[in-house]
Structures are given as C-alpha cells and as structure tokens.
Design a protein around this motif. Structure first.
Motif, PDB file in Angstrom:
ATOM      1  N   VAL A  26       0.873  -1.240  -0.063  1.00 53.44           N
ATOM      2  CA  VAL A  26       0.082  -0.030   0.056  1.00 53.44           C
ATOM      3  C   VAL A  26       1.001   1.388   0.113  1.00 53.44           C
ATOM      4  O   VAL A  26       1.772   1.440   0.958  1.00 53.44           O
ATOM      5  CB  VAL A  26      -0.989   0.123   1.240  1.00 53.44           C
ATOM      6  N   GLY A  27       0.733   2.126  -1.035  1.00 50.85           N
ATOM      7  CA  GLY A  27       1.468   3.271  -1.253  1.00 50.85           C
ATOM      8  C   GLY A  27       2.684   2.964  -2.207  1.00 50.85           C
ATOM      9  O   GLY A  27       3.515   3.870  -2.223  1.00 50.85           O
ATOM     10  N   SER A  29       4.675   3.316  -5.024  1.00 51.77           N
ATOM     11  CA  SER A  29       4.805   4.181  -6.279  1.00 51.77           C
ATOM     12  C   SER A  29       5.656   3.689  -7.642  1.00 51.77           C
ATOM     13  O   SER A  29       6.051   2.706  -7.304  1.00 51.77           O
ATOM     14  CB  SER A  29       5.338   5.659  -5.783  1.00 51.77           C
ATOM     15  N   TYR A  37       9.249   1.291  -3.290  1.00 50.86           N
ATOM     16  CA  TYR A  37       9.626   0.581  -4.473  1.00 50.86           C
ATOM     17  C   TYR A  37      10.797  -0.124  -4.384  1.00 50.86           C
ATOM     18  O   TYR A  37      11.080  -1.514  -4.898  1.00 50.86           O
ATOM     19  CB  TYR A  37      10.217   1.884  -5.631  1.00 50.86           C
ATOM     20  N   PRO A  52       0.639  -4.001  -6.213  1.00 55.02           N
ATOM     21  CA  PRO A  52       0.804  -2.534  -5.822  1.00 55.02           C
ATOM     22  C   PRO A  52      -0.624  -1.941  -5.493  1.00 55.02           C
ATOM     23  O   PRO A  52      -1.474  -2.341  -6.141  1.00 55.02           O
ATOM     24  CB  PRO A  52       1.336  -1.830  -7.013  1.00 55.02           C
ATOM     25  N   ASN A  54      -2.200   1.631  -4.927  1.00 55.94           N
ATOM     26  CA  ASN A  54      -2.170   3.230  -4.921  1.00 55.94           C
ATOM     27  C   ASN A  54      -3.317   3.726  -5.566  1.00 55.94           C
ATOM     28  O   ASN A  54      -3.252   3.685  -6.934  1.00 55.94           O
ATOM     29  CB  ASN A  54      -0.831   3.426  -5.387  1.00 55.94           C
ATOM     30  N   LYS A  56      -3.922   6.576  -6.847  1.00 58.78           N
ATOM     31  CA  LYS A  56      -3.325   7.711  -8.034  1.00 58.78           C
ATOM     32  C   LYS A  56      -2.835   6.813  -9.242  1.00 58.78           C
ATOM     33  O   LYS A  56      -2.644   7.487 -10.162  1.00 58.78           O
ATOM     34  CB  LYS A  56      -2.319   8.580  -7.307  1.00 58.78           C
ATOM     35  N   VAL A  67      -1.635  -2.188 -10.675  1.00 59.02           N
ATOM     36  CA  VAL A  67      -1.897  -1.517  -9.567  1.00 59.02           C
ATOM     37  C   VAL A  67      -3.338  -1.330  -9.223  1.00 59.02           C
ATOM     38  O   VAL A  67      -4.191  -1.152 -10.212  1.00 59.02           O
ATOM     39  CB  VAL A  67      -1.345   0.171  -9.563  1.00 59.02           C
ATOM     40  N   CYS A  70      -7.287   0.049  -4.034  1.00 59.69           N
ATOM     41  CA  CYS A  70      -7.526  -0.256  -2.641  1.00 59.69           C
ATOM     42  C   CYS A  70      -7.568  -1.554  -2.292  1.00 59.69           C
ATOM     43  O   CYS A  70      -7.687  -2.413  -3.372  1.00 59.69           O
ATOM     44  CB  CYS A  70      -8.811   0.492  -2.155  1.00 59.69           C
ATOM     45  N   ARG A  85       2.433   4.310   3.956  1.00 63.82           N
ATOM     46  CA  ARG A  85       1.786   5.476   4.141  1.00 63.82           C
ATOM     47  C   ARG A  85       2.027   6.286   5.292  1.00 63.82           C
ATOM     48  O   ARG A  85       2.710   5.745   6.198  1.00 63.82           O
ATOM     49  CB  ARG A  85       0.317   5.112   4.233  1.00 63.82           C
TER      50      ARG A  85
END
Length: 146
Positions: A26-27, A29, A37, A52, A54, A56, A67, A70, A85
């Motif tokens: 979670v989180g 990028s 990462y 993943p 995220n 965004k 990705v 949630c 996070r």
C-alpha cells in the motif's frame, strides 16, 4: 505517555515471512528512488508476488504488476499487507484491511498507530507488525538463518 507497539516475537515474524506468497504494498509508487519501490523490488526478487495498491496509479503497472486503487479491489488472497503511508493514514488502511481476508498487517519502519492497532484487534485481527521493515527482517531472519 508515549504509545509503544509490541511486535510479535521473531519466531512469529519468521513464520509470516516463510509462509507468505503474496504481499500487497500500500503506497507503492512508480518512482524507483522511493523506499516502497526498493522494498517491493527486493521482495519480488525473493519470489513474493507483489500487488501494488495506490489510488493515484490504479490501472497502471508498477514492477510489472497491475496497480489497484484499494485493498478491497485486489482479486487475489493477500498474505501480508505492507504499508508505506503516513502514520495518519494507518487507521484507514487498517479499516480497508479488515474488509479483506488479508492475513498480516505490516506497517513499515517508522510507522505505528495506536488507533490502527485498536481497530485491528477489535475486529479480531491479531497478526500485526508495526515499525519494522520487511526487507530488513527478511534479510535478518530468512537469509541469515542457520
């Protein structure tokens, strides 16, 4: 008084790490310079399936994996949820975690939340790790085993 979380004993961490196959990050990028990462890439190299999470980047790919927005959107069983996070977000991630069948809630180094712990325990979830790095623990517990 300062809140201090009590992590499970190392033998329990070893069980988590050796039994897990799928880790939702979670989180995570798409920026290689981030800790998330680097840890996810390391775990992937250790044969874990990385998922993943995220909002965004939902629908894109990171480290070759789709990705998800949630945890609830992940269509696979999750063994460990590794959280990158801010600590203020941990209670919400804990609420999301509770709505899944994920097994272990793991907040990365520097992250702990009394509210998140209380939410998890109140829901019957006892497999909680906070303020520990999966990569460091994997190296220390799994790779350095006798």
């Amino acid at each position: 008084m300062t809140y201090t979380f009590q992590n499970p004993p190392e033998a329990t961490l070893k069980t988590y790490l050796s039994q897990a196959k799928t880790i939702a990050v979670v989180g995570l990028s798409d920026r290689p310079e981030t800790a998330a990462y680097g840890v996810a890439k390391f775990l992937q190299a250790m044969d874990y399936q990385i998922i993943p999470v995220n909002p965004k980047l939902a629908g894109q790919t990171v480290l070759g994996q789709e990705v998800y927005a949630c945890l609830q959107d992940v269509p696979l069983p999750i063994d460990i949820v590794d959280v990158f996070r801010r600590k203020e977000a941990l209670p919400q991630v804990a609420r999301d975690f509770i709505e899944t069948d994920a097994k272990v809630f793991w907040a990365q180094l520097g992250l702990q939340s009394q509210e998140a712990e209380e939410l998890l325990r109140a829901s019957g979830r006892q497999d909680i790790v906070m303020n520990r790095c999966l990569k460091i623990d994997y190296r220390n517990i799994i790779l350095n085993q006798d």
